[in-house]
Design a protein around this motif. Structure first.
Motif: not given
Ligand SMILES: CC(=O)SCCNC(=O)CCNC(=O)[C@H](O)C(C)(C)COP(=O)(O)OP(=O)(O)OC[C@H]1O[C@@H](n2cnc3c(N)ncnc32)[C@H](O)[C@@H]1OP(=O)(O)O
Length: 497
Positions: A215, A217, A222, A242, A278, A280, A350
């Protein structure tokens, strides 16, 4: 030359599948059924040449799917030049587990004498159990494809994918362990109350394979931290990065279809996603129409109470308080809908963006009384003149509902639509909108029907099912697909890195 015309038979009729369990003297049959498709094995015509009275019987042990193929026929065609009977073993071999080709006495002896059968439990962990209306007990177990016991059952079940999932292909189970770890398999089993003494209480109902799909992001990267730990850093496990969870194959065996097991299985997978920090989003690889209906039904029932709780509805007066109405053609989405709230609901449950949009659109449509919609006889000519200035707030909502859906469709299919000239583009969008609305209305009617049924069965724990004739098709003129990323998919549903 012999007439070759009478020597062909329909492969779907010739193949018989049986679930068996050890009995007193020999294995007994729990259920039999035919495949839905055999074209991946026998070709597009689904015909087998060269036999009369052909039966290809595929037996599977109900608990661990130990397979066996037995072929019998009344007569076989004597080969003449190019006209030869189909070599059945050679044709079936690439699709079948090697264990399937023992002799019938060997198979029956192995079934009868397997000491472990009665203590069999499905591989993995028990994640959900439920009872049917007639109080039969069912369990859903989840295990990683890296577990050899899970792999053993999946390897034996692969031919069922060709038989029941159109375009479905077997998954690769001999990949390295780190990639197998990305796969979780969910098995649905019936737990028989009184199995024969040497048989297992577990009998397979269906299963689903799912895998983690990286995934990306956007925006929420982060924050970088400096690690004080020893070098090299511990290896990142792929199962902890993730990811989206993607349903690859989803199958409920014919004797159990239409009894709510698919819904239990889907809801169990969805709950597992919600509980896993973890994961999404939950997505689906190439869903078919029946699966779309199942998913829409389950998601609508999950989301509707949230929307009602937050009183989600289209603001009928998005320009209220503005002295000048903007002349631009953009839809005032943020004034029409509580976008931040909707985003929070979507991410907390989700659900992937497109699926969420479908369910939201369906819910918003359900808030507009039918007589204000085109399907209820509302005058479109009038609405197109009045637009957002219509007197009745429901008419204004309906106008904005159409605009919101068109906006989403346009954004999603921009690349195709910009290639058309203006009039064609408008026409195409209008046609698609009509189809989308018809699809939603039919689903909403089915939900209403189900709710009535539920009320009538007050006190009963199970919803029951609607007749197949009440089931609906989703109709989209512009292909309304799942994820853009799907376009570069390999055709086989195999672990992807
Ligand atoms: C990602 C993929 O693998 S897509 C392929 C999906 N798998 C297949 O098509 C294989 C063969 N079919 C099946 O395995 C099953 O019939 C499934 C998975 C499609 C549905 O599972 P079931 O247990 O039969 O569904 P369940 O009883 O929970 O029904 C849920 C809803 O789905 C819908 N539905 C179920 N089967 C069908 C169907 N054949 N056609 C249209 N809608 C259907 C109905 O709306 C139903 O609601 P209802 O009970 O009010 O009628």
């Amino acid at each position: 030359m012999e007439d070759t015309g009478n020597w062909s038979c329909n492969a779907n009729d010739a193949v018989q599948i049986a679930l068996v369990q050890p009995g007193e003297a020999k294995p007994t049959v729990l259920s039999t059924f035919h495949p839905q498709f055999t074209y991946p094995i026998f070709g597009d015509d689904e015909e087998i040449f060269g036999y009369r009275g052909l039966i290809i019987r595929l037996r599977f042990a109900a608990h661990d799917l130990r397979p066996h193929i037995h072929i019998s026929y009344d007569e076989k065609f004597k080969a003449v030049e190019d006209a030869t009977p189909l070599d059945l073993i050679a044709t079936l071999k690439p699709f079948s587990h090697e264990d399937a080709f023992s002799t019938l006495p060997e198979y029956e002896a192995a079934m009868q004498n397997d000491e472990n059968t009665k203590d069999f439990t499905p591989p993995g962990k028990l994640v959900h159990s439920y009872a049917s209306k007639d109080n039969r007990q069912y369990e859903i177990w989840a295990g990683s494809l890296a577990d050899p016991e899970v792999r053993r059952i999946i390897d034996r079940a692969q031919i069922l994918v060709s038989f029941f999932i159109e375009g479905g292909t077997p998954i690769e189970t001999d990949d390295p362990e780190w990639t197998l770890e990305r796969w979780t398999v969910y098995f649905v089993y019936e737990k028989l109350a009184t199995p024969p003494p040497t048989a297992s209480p577990y009998s397979i109902v269906g299963y689903s394979t799912t895998y983690r799909w990286w995934y990306f992001q956007t925006g929420a990267l982060q924050t970088r931290t400096v690690s004080e730990g020893p070098f090299p850093l511990p290896e990142a496990r792929i199962s902890e990065l993730p990811a989206r969870l993607r349903i690859a194959q989803f199958l409920i065996l014919p004797p159990h279809q239409g009894s709510g097991h698919g819904t239990h299985l889907y809801n169990t997978i969805h709950t597992a996603c919600c509980n896993d920090p973890t994961i999404m989003e939950l997505t689906v690889e190439d869903p078919n129409e029946a699966f779309d209906v199942l998913r829409d039904t389950a998601d609508f029932h999950m989301l509707r109470p949230k929307f009602l709780h937050h009183q989600v509805t289209i603001n009928a007066d998005p320009y209220a308080g503005q002295t000048r109405i903007p002349r631009s053609r953009t839809v005032p989405t943020n004034a029409l809908l509580p976008m931040n709230l909707l985003q929070d609901i979507r991410t907390s449950l989700k659900i992937d963006t497109t699926q969420f949009a479908h369910i939201l659109e369906m819910f918003l449509l359900s808030q507009i009384p039918t007589k204000h919609r085109v399907s209820g006889g509302a005058s479109m000519a009038r609405l197109l003149v009045k637009k957002h200035k219509a007197e009745d707030p429901h008419d204004r909502r309906y106008y904005w509902w159409r605009m919101l859906v068109k906006q989403r469709l346009y954004k999603r299919h921009r690349d195709t639509l910009v290639q058309l000239d203006h009039d064609e583009r408008v026409q195409k969008l209008d046609e698609t909108l009509v189809n989308v609305e018809e699809g939603y209305s039919a689903l909403l009617e089915a939900f209403l029907e189900r709710e009535k049924k539920l009320e009538a069965q007050e006190g009963s724990a199970d919803a029951g099912t609607l007749g197949r004739d009440q089931r609906v098709k989703r109709k989209f003129t512009v292909q309304d697909d799942e994820d853009e990323e799907d376009h570069d998919q390999e055709s086989a549903k195999r672990p992807k890195v």
